[in-house]
Design an enzyme around this catalytic site. Structure first.
Site, PDB file in Angstrom:
ATOM      1  N   HIS A  93       6.532  -3.458  10.774  1.00 49.33           N
ATOM      2  CA  HIS A  93       6.351  -3.619   9.420  1.00 49.33           C
ATOM      3  C   HIS A  93       7.135  -3.433   8.464  1.00 49.33           C
ATOM      4  O   HIS A  93       7.533  -2.162   8.145  1.00 49.33           O
ATOM      5  CB  HIS A  93       4.831  -2.997   9.244  1.00 49.33           C
TER       6      HIS A  93
ATOM      7  N   ASP B 178       4.989  -5.614  14.899  1.00 53.90           N
ATOM      8  CA  ASP B 178       4.315  -4.925  13.866  1.00 53.90           C
ATOM      9  C   ASP B 178       3.247  -3.940  14.526  1.00 53.90           C
ATOM     10  O   ASP B 178       2.623  -4.651  15.266  1.00 53.90           O
ATOM     11  CB  ASP B 178       3.572  -5.935  12.846  1.00 53.90           C
TER      12      ASP B 178
ATOM     13  N   SER C 282       3.491  -6.773   2.182  1.00 51.28           N
ATOM     14  CA  SER C 282       2.154  -6.361   2.647  1.00 51.28           C
ATOM     15  C   SER C 282       1.099  -6.924   1.884  1.00 51.28           C
ATOM     16  O   SER C 282       0.975  -8.036   1.611  1.00 51.28           O
ATOM     17  CB  SER C 282       2.337  -4.861   2.857  1.00 51.28           C
ATOM     18  N   GLN C 283       0.098  -5.689   1.345  1.00 55.97           N
ATOM     19  CA  GLN C 283      -0.930  -6.466   0.859  1.00 55.97           C
ATOM     20  C   GLN C 283      -0.799  -7.208  -0.511  1.00 55.97           C
ATOM     21  O   GLN C 283      -1.436  -7.753  -1.032  1.00 55.97           O
ATOM     22  CB  GLN C 283      -2.072  -5.305   0.434  1.00 55.97           C
TER      23      GLN C 283
ATOM     24  N   MET D 169       0.840  -1.293  -0.071  1.00 55.87           N
ATOM     25  CA  MET D 169      -0.053   0.019  -0.096  1.00 55.87           C
ATOM     26  C   MET D 169       1.051   1.410   0.031  1.00 55.87           C
ATOM     27  O   MET D 169       1.635   1.298   0.762  1.00 55.87           O
ATOM     28  CB  MET D 169      -0.764   0.091   1.241  1.00 55.87           C
TER      29      MET D 169
END
Length: 301
Positions: A284, A228, A110-111, A36
């Protein structure tokens, strides 16, 4: 130099050249998908990953996915382009790339981790060999404690929109983060209205093709960041989530119905040694180059 020695030298050079060519040919291509607010070629993120992989694996072909015609569109699409459309676009890119026809490894950040899993489930040609999910939220998220550009209006708008109606049709179709929003207090709404995550997680029935395609992976590697502060809950990075009906207690993958009912084949993959759970200290997507070399690089060679 005498003719005999010259001939021997030439032969040695040809042998070494042949070995180098074979090494280059043997390098499995790598496809990476950013997270993202990022883009394909940011020198501080995906561009950096591409560079260090190429430096460590001579001859490797690395494709960093770009969704859109330029870097600004790529970044904006990570917020506002329907994920199903993004996955279709990526499947088309991969199918047309001659470097990938023999198969490839995939690494999502991530995504991008769950998006590449959707590619594995929906688009088996060319074949994905290994999938490495670096901080991917495979059971979704229930909260965005912070997102890239914490002070930006985009992050504030996303939070307000998700609070008002994550499962409305308009929000689902036009806000990426809503498509993997998983509200444990509204499980029925999630199962019924989530147009992306509920589908790839087999929440509305079993798509045997999804299951078969995912199980074709040699390894499915999931990296969880142990400190995270962005992903809520962090255990989603290992396919765990909140226990249904509340948002405090979490359960690991093996206690979820997704695993016990083996709706995706994860139980069978686990028994076959195909699932790899890695933990790394840090927030993260914060990891060292040394960790990447020693822990991740072996899955790419």
């Amino acid at each position: 130099m005498c003719p005999v020695k010259m001939a021997a030298l030439r032969a040695a050079v040809l042998v070494l050249l042949g070995l180098c060519l074979r090494c280059a040919a043997a390098a499995v291509p790598l496809v990476i998908w950013h997270g993202m607010g990022d883009s394909c070629c940011n020198p501080q993120s995906m561009g950096y990953i591409k560079k260090i992989v190429e430096n460590k694996i001579p001859g490797i072909y690395v494709l960093s996915l770009k969704i859109g015609s330029n870097l600004i569109q790529d970044m904006e699409n990570s917020f506002f382009m329907n994920v199903n459309d993004q996955v279709r676009e990526v499947c088309s890119q991969l199918a047309k790339d001659p470097h990938l026809k023999g198969g490839y490894n995939a690494m999502g950040f991530s995504q991008g981790g769950q998006f590449l899993r959707a590619v594995a489930q929906r688009c088996p040609s060319p074949p994905m060999l290994n999938l490495i999910s670096v901080g991917g939220q495979h059971q979704g998220v229930y909260g965005l404690p912070r997102c890239p550009g914490e002070s930006s209006h985009i992050c504030d708008w996303i939070r307000k929109t998700l609070d008002l109606g994550a499962y409305t049709q308009a929000v689902q179709e036009h806000l990426v983060q809503a498509e993997y929003w998983h509200d444990p207090l509204k499980e029925e709404d999630y199962r019924k209205n989530s147009i992306f995550l509920a589908d790839i997680n087999q929440e509305r029935g079993i798509n045997e093709t999804y299951k078969k395609n995912l199980m074709a992976l040699k390894k499915f590697v999931m990296v969880k960041f142990l400190n995270d502060t962005m992903v809520d809950p962090p255990i989603s990075e290992w396919f765990g989530f909140y226990k249904s009906g509340q948002a405090k207690e979490t359960i690991p993958l093996k206690e979820t119905s997704l695993y016990t009912e083996d709706r995706l084949g994860l139980q069978e993959m686990d028994k076959a040694g195909k699932l790899v759970f890695l933990g790394v200290k840090g927030d993260h997507l914060h990891f060292s180059e040394e960790w990447f070399y020693t822990t991740i690089l072996p899955f790419l060679q």
